[in-house]
Scaffold this motif. Sequence first.
Motif, PDB file in Angstrom:
ATOM      1  N   LYS A   1       7.509   6.871   9.125  1.00 15.42           N
ATOM      2  CA  LYS A   1       8.369   7.332   9.939  1.00 15.42           C
ATOM      3  C   LYS A   1       7.486   9.106  10.534  1.00 15.42           C
ATOM      4  N   VAL A   2       7.090   9.242  11.251  1.00 17.34           N
ATOM      5  CA  VAL A   2       6.061  10.838  12.335  1.00 17.34           C
ATOM      6  C   VAL A   2       7.885  11.236  12.604  1.00 17.34           C
ATOM      7  N   PHE A   3       7.521  12.715  12.550  1.00 20.81           N
ATOM      8  CA  PHE A   3       8.340  14.124  13.034  1.00 20.81           C
ATOM      9  C   PHE A   3       8.202  14.475  14.057  1.00 20.81           C
ATOM     10  N   ASN A   4       8.771  14.335  15.029  1.00 21.08           N
ATOM     11  CA  ASN A   4       8.760  14.988  16.035  1.00 21.08           C
ATOM     12  C   ASN A   4       8.545  16.438  15.749  1.00 21.08           C
ATOM     13  N   GLU A   5       7.124  16.802  16.727  1.00 20.02           N
ATOM     14  CA  GLU A   5       7.530  18.151  16.733  1.00 20.02           C
ATOM     15  C   GLU A   5       8.741  19.122  16.977  1.00 20.02           C
TER      16      GLU A   5
ATOM     17  N   GLU B  58      10.998  21.718   7.567  1.00 21.83           N
ATOM     18  CA  GLU B  58      10.263  23.390   7.507  1.00 21.83           C
ATOM     19  C   GLU B  58       9.175  23.757   6.831  1.00 21.83           C
ATOM     20  N   LYS B  59       9.772  22.848   5.784  1.00 27.74           N
ATOM     21  CA  LYS B  59       8.172  22.954   5.390  1.00 27.74           C
ATOM     22  C   LYS B  59       6.353  22.117   5.169  1.00 27.74           C
ATOM     23  N   GLY B  60       6.768  22.062   6.895  1.00 32.87           N
ATOM     24  CA  GLY B  60       5.135  21.730   6.720  1.00 32.87           C
ATOM     25  C   GLY B  60       5.155  19.617   6.807  1.00 32.87           C
ATOM     26  N   CYS B  61       6.199  19.077   6.837  1.00 32.00           N
ATOM     27  CA  CYS B  61       5.247  18.033   6.630  1.00 32.00           C
ATOM     28  C   CYS B  61       5.842  17.433   7.978  1.00 32.00           C
ATOM     29  N   LYS B  62       4.794  16.274   8.381  1.00 38.99           N
ATOM     30  CA  LYS B  62       4.339  15.514   9.404  1.00 38.99           C
ATOM     31  C   LYS B  62       5.222  14.544   9.391  1.00 38.99           C
ATOM     32  N   ALA B  63       5.087  13.864   8.430  1.00 36.59           N
ATOM     33  CA  ALA B  63       5.594  12.085   8.145  1.00 36.59           C
ATOM     34  C   ALA B  63       6.199  11.917   6.848  1.00 36.59           C
ATOM     35  N   THR B  64       6.912  10.795   6.819  1.00 39.17           N
ATOM     36  CA  THR B  64       7.254  10.928   5.401  1.00 39.17           C
ATOM     37  C   THR B  64       7.348   9.217   5.558  1.00 39.17           C
ATOM     38  N   MET B  65       7.204   9.202   4.354  1.00 37.97           N
ATOM     39  CA  MET B  65       7.071   7.002   3.716  1.00 37.97           C
ATOM     40  C   MET B  65       7.938   7.087   2.540  1.00 37.97           C
TER      41      MET B  65
ATOM     42  N   ARG C 132      -4.953   8.841   9.619  1.00 35.16           N
ATOM     43  CA  ARG C 132      -4.668   8.228  10.155  1.00 35.16           C
ATOM     44  C   ARG C 132      -3.592   9.087  11.079  1.00 35.16           C
ATOM     45  N   LEU C 133      -1.997   9.515   9.915  1.00 34.35           N
ATOM     46  CA  LEU C 133      -1.623  10.797  11.393  1.00 34.35           C
ATOM     47  C   LEU C 133      -2.048  12.077  11.641  1.00 34.35           C
ATOM     48  N   ASN C 134      -3.508  12.396  11.037  1.00 34.18           N
ATOM     49  CA  ASN C 134      -3.366  13.413  10.948  1.00 34.18           C
ATOM     50  C   ASN C 134      -2.233  14.898  11.164  1.00 34.18           C
ATOM     51  N   CYS C 135      -2.461  14.542   9.309  1.00 32.04           N
ATOM     52  CA  CYS C 135      -1.617  15.876   8.862  1.00 32.04           C
ATOM     53  C   CYS C 135      -2.016  16.036   7.554  1.00 32.04           C
TER      54      CYS C 135
ATOM     55  N   ASP D 170       0.646  -1.455   0.037  1.00 30.38           N
ATOM     56  CA  ASP D 170       0.199  -0.109   0.156  1.00 30.38           C
ATOM     57  C   ASP D 170       1.046   1.570   0.181  1.00 30.38           C
ATOM     58  N   TYR D 171       1.566   1.678  -1.290  1.00 29.46           N
ATOM     59  CA  TYR D 171       2.276   3.027  -1.072  1.00 29.46           C
ATOM     60  C   TYR D 171       1.742   3.477  -1.567  1.00 29.46           C
ATOM     61  N   ASP D 172       0.565   4.452  -1.334  1.00 27.69           N
ATOM     62  CA  ASP D 172      -0.212   5.121  -1.732  1.00 27.69           C
ATOM     63  C   ASP D 172      -0.391   6.066  -0.577  1.00 27.69           C
ATOM     64  N   PRO D 173       0.414   7.195  -0.753  1.00 27.02           N
ATOM     65  CA  PRO D 173       0.131   7.595   1.086  1.00 27.02           C
ATOM     66  C   PRO D 173      -1.482   9.280   1.715  1.00 27.02           C
TER      67      PRO D 173
END
Length: 182
Positions: free
Chosen positions: A178-182, A120-127, A83-86, A74-77
């Motif tokens: 990966k969810v980025f720490n605040e 810096e550009k507002g991303c909260k996670a990466t996949m 799920r990640l509230n972002c 499931d590579y669909d972001p």
Amino acid sequence: AVVSTQSTGYSIMAVDKDGEIVGVRIAKVVDRRSWYGWLFDGFMPYLVSKVSWMYGEAMDRFVKLNRLCESKVDYDPWPLFDRLNCDRILVSAALSTSKRFLRSGIGTKLVLRSEELAKEKGCKATMLVTTGMYSERLFKKLGYTAEQEVYYSDLKDDNGNVYLNETDVLKKFTKFVKVFNE
């Protein structure tokens, strides 16, 4: 050694003292508010699947493999937003290092720097999806969570033939988040 990193949007490269590229990370940001992105990501694979036969058997086989991978990995972001509230996710397409600089830390530096740019550009996670054991180890070390694995041996065509042959280091697709720490 890496002299500098340079970025274009969210993709980043490392260069040596002579200006030669020694590593790259290719990535893009997917924004849930972008209807164009949603439409493109959803419609283009469908469109390509409908015209692949025009480009011959190899292209048709490639498109079928791609659709099979998409159905199993499931590579669909888009579902991750809720799920990640972002609203923004960095989606990585590739990480590659020059053979001369393997195990020198360049891959780690590229990943960390691209994560900084994304935050810096507002991303909260990466996949991303890995295909080799070395990249899998790297992303686990950097705090990524493996969410799904699909072995090459499970990817078969209509006749039961395996699409991809395993090697010593290439055996499976692994989806990481990966969810980025605040």
